[in-house]
Design an enzyme around this catalytic site. Structure first.
Site, short mmCIF file in Angstrom:
data_model
loop_
_atom_site.label_atom_id
_atom_site.label_comp_id
_atom_site.label_asym_id
_atom_site.label_seq_id
_atom_site.Cartn_x
_atom_site.Cartn_y
_atom_site.Cartn_z
N SER A 168 0.82 -1.21 0.00
CA SER A 168 0.00 0.00 0.00
C SER A 168 0.85 1.25 0.00
CB SER A 168 -0.85 0.04 1.27
OG SER A 168 -1.68 -1.06 1.34
N HIS A 219 -1.37 -2.75 -7.10
CA HIS A 219 -2.02 -2.42 -5.84
C HIS A 219 -3.54 -2.54 -5.95
CE1 HIS A 219 -3.08 0.74 -2.60
NE2 HIS A 219 -2.98 -0.46 -2.06
N GLU A 244 -4.04 0.18 -8.80
CA GLU A 244 -2.95 1.11 -9.12
C GLU A 244 -1.77 0.29 -9.64
OE1 GLU A 244 -2.88 4.99 -6.29
OE2 GLU A 244 -2.60 3.12 -5.22
N ASN A 298 -3.78 5.94 -1.27
CA ASN A 298 -3.49 5.99 0.17
C ASN A 298 -2.80 7.29 0.59
OD1 ASN A 298 -4.73 3.63 0.94
ND2 ASN A 298 -2.98 2.40 0.30
N1 NAD Z 1 -6.06 -4.19 4.10
C1 NAD Z 1 -6.26 -3.38 3.09
O1 NAD Z 1 -7.26 -2.67 3.00
C2 NAD Z 1 -5.25 -3.33 1.97
C3 NAD Z 1 -5.60 -2.72 0.75
C4 NAD Z 1 -4.68 -2.72 -0.30
C5 NAD Z 1 -3.42 -3.29 -0.11
N2 NAD Z 1 -3.10 -3.86 1.10
C6 NAD Z 1 -1.77 -4.44 1.23
O2 NAD Z 1 -1.84 -5.85 1.06
C7 NAD Z 1 -0.83 -6.49 1.86
C8 NAD Z 1 -1.49 -7.49 2.78
O3 NAD Z 1 -2.43 -6.82 3.60
P1 NAD Z 1 -3.61 -7.61 4.33
O4 NAD Z 1 -4.60 -6.59 4.74
O5 NAD Z 1 -4.01 -8.77 3.53
O6 NAD Z 1 -2.82 -8.11 5.64
P2 NAD Z 1 -3.17 -9.34 6.59
O7 NAD Z 1 -2.57 -9.03 7.90
O8 NAD Z 1 -4.63 -9.67 6.52
O9 NAD Z 1 -2.39 -10.58 5.89
C9 NAD Z 1 -1.01 -10.67 5.76
C10 NAD Z 1 -0.65 -12.15 5.61
O10 NAD Z 1 0.74 -12.26 5.26
C11 NAD Z 1 1.22 -13.42 5.89
N3 NAD Z 1 2.68 -13.39 5.89
C12 NAD Z 1 3.52 -12.66 6.66
N4 NAD Z 1 4.80 -12.92 6.30
C13 NAD Z 1 4.77 -13.81 5.28
C14 NAD Z 1 5.76 -14.46 4.48
N5 NAD Z 1 7.05 -14.25 4.66
N6 NAD Z 1 5.36 -15.33 3.51
C15 NAD Z 1 4.04 -15.58 3.33
N7 NAD Z 1 3.05 -15.00 4.05
C16 NAD Z 1 3.41 -14.13 5.01
C17 NAD Z 1 0.57 -13.40 7.28
O11 NAD Z 1 0.60 -14.68 7.89
C18 NAD Z 1 -0.86 -12.94 6.92
O12 NAD Z 1 -1.72 -14.05 6.68
C19 NAD Z 1 -0.11 -5.36 2.60
O13 NAD Z 1 1.01 -4.98 1.85
C20 NAD Z 1 -1.15 -4.26 2.60
O14 NAD Z 1 -0.62 -2.97 2.72
C21 NAD Z 1 -3.99 -3.90 2.12
#
Ligand code: NAD
Length: 292
Positions: free
Chosen positions: A120, A141, A153, A191
């Site tokens: 993000s 993204h 994005e 963001n």
């Molecule tokens: N939450 C949102 O609204 C949103 C929107 C757009 C982008 N994002 C981005 O997407 C990404 C994930 O966010 P999320 O909300 O799904 O987070 P989340 O906390 O729900 O999930 C993250 C997952 O990554 C796993 N993980 C951690 N280290 C790892 C590794 N080395 N190998 C494999 N898996 C691993 C964790 O176990 C977890 O299940 C982030 O970069 C976040 O910024 C989030």
């Protein structure tokens, strides 16, 4: 032109499940991996439930649901990505964790494979530099919830080749989504604009200007936002919100991006929003209850 037929999703959290969902529905083979093994089954259950919801609302057929689910394979190690055309990194929003995950991923990939990151906020150029293929690395993204949100994005790092960009653009249009191209600056476009608004809502709560309920009601009814900023923060994940604000603060060196201390406190408490059942609202009962 590289054609993407198979997609790997690294990180089976909120975003990983949504990305796997839309890719499988678009007819791509999907491999799903997470360091936390128990996340994999949970993630597949989320995808299954969300596909069923789409069947119920007649957006897809039962057959499409079944086919999509059958295309998703759960992977217990990174070797499972050895024949994948594009791996999308969707692990925790923390640069150290992402860099480590990417450096472990690279040796398992075929040389021509592309890597997309769903970060993000973190610099695409810096993440690319932790891989063995910065020219085939790009920011893809997705927005949350992925099956619902139209925008993706696309962000090129300094080394991203045109061919990678075009392949990513084709991939996104195959998913039926719309691309907005952003330059590689902290938090990109959505963001950069959205998170300071959410952070300001948290300051508004912190300074006692309004309660959780009054702030969210004010922005829903007064600014016509579909959900209040504190509800949205819980939906995104407060750890992710804090990380994005830290990237903005560090990357742009402007005090206007200072993360609100109350946001820090919630994250320190492990109250990360919906995913932990508690954030600005408590989700453990039948209806969400404000925590302040
Ligand atoms: N939450 C949102 O609204 C949103 C929107 C757009 C982008 N994002 C981005 O997407 C990404 C994930 O966010 P999320 O909300 O799904 O987070 P989340 O906390 O729900 O999930 C993250 C997952 O990554 C796993 N993980 C951690 N280290 C790892 C590794 N080395 N190998 C494999 N898996 C691993 C964790 O176990 C977890 O299940 C982030 O970069 C976040 O910024 C989030």
């Amino acid at each position: 032109m590289v054609e993407i037929r198979s997609v790997g999703v690294m990180g089976a959290g909120q975003m990983g499940s949504g990305i796997a969902h839309v890719c499988a529905l678009a007819g791509l083979d999907v491999g799903l991996y997470d360091v936390a093994r128990d996340r994999l089954e949970a993630c597949l259950n989320v995808v299954s439930a969300n596909l069923s919801r789409q069947v119920a609302s007649k957006k897809i057929t039962e057959e499409q649901r079944r086919e999509a689910l059958s295309r998703i394979k759960l992977l217990t190690d990174l070797e499972g990505f050895s024949d994948t055309d594009l791996v999308i990194e969707a692990v925790t929003e923390n640069e150290t964790i992402k860099r480590k995950a990417l450096s472990q991923l690279c040796p398992e990939l075929k040389p021509e494979a592309m890597i997309g990151t769903n970060t993000s906020s973190v610099s695409i150029t810096r993440l690319a530099a932790s891989t063995d293929r910065p020219e085939r690395f790009i920011g893809i993204h997705f927005m949350n919830p992925v099956p619902v949100m139209q925008l993706v994005e696309l962000v090129r790092g300094i080394a991203t080749e045109d061919e990678t960009f075009e392949a990513a653009r084709n991939f996104v249009s195959k998913l039926g989504k719309t691309v907005a191209v952003s330059e590689d600056f902290p938090a990109f476009m959505v963001n950069r604009i959205l998170l300071p608004m959410i952070n300001e809502a948290i300051y508004t709560l912190y300074e006692g200007v309004g309660t959780v309920d009054s702030i969210d009601t004010a922005m829903r009814l007064g600014a016509n936002h579909p959900m209040g900023p504190l509800q949205l923060a819980d939906f995104i994940g407060l750890d992710t919100c804090l990380s994005i604000m830290q990237v903005l603060h560090d990357g742009l060196a402007d005090s206007k991006y200072r993360p609100c201390p109350l946001l820090v406190k919630y994250v320190e408490a492990g109250w990360l929003g919906r995913k932990t059942q508690r954030g600005f609202y408590d989700y453990r009962g039948a209806t969400p209850v404000p925590t302040r």
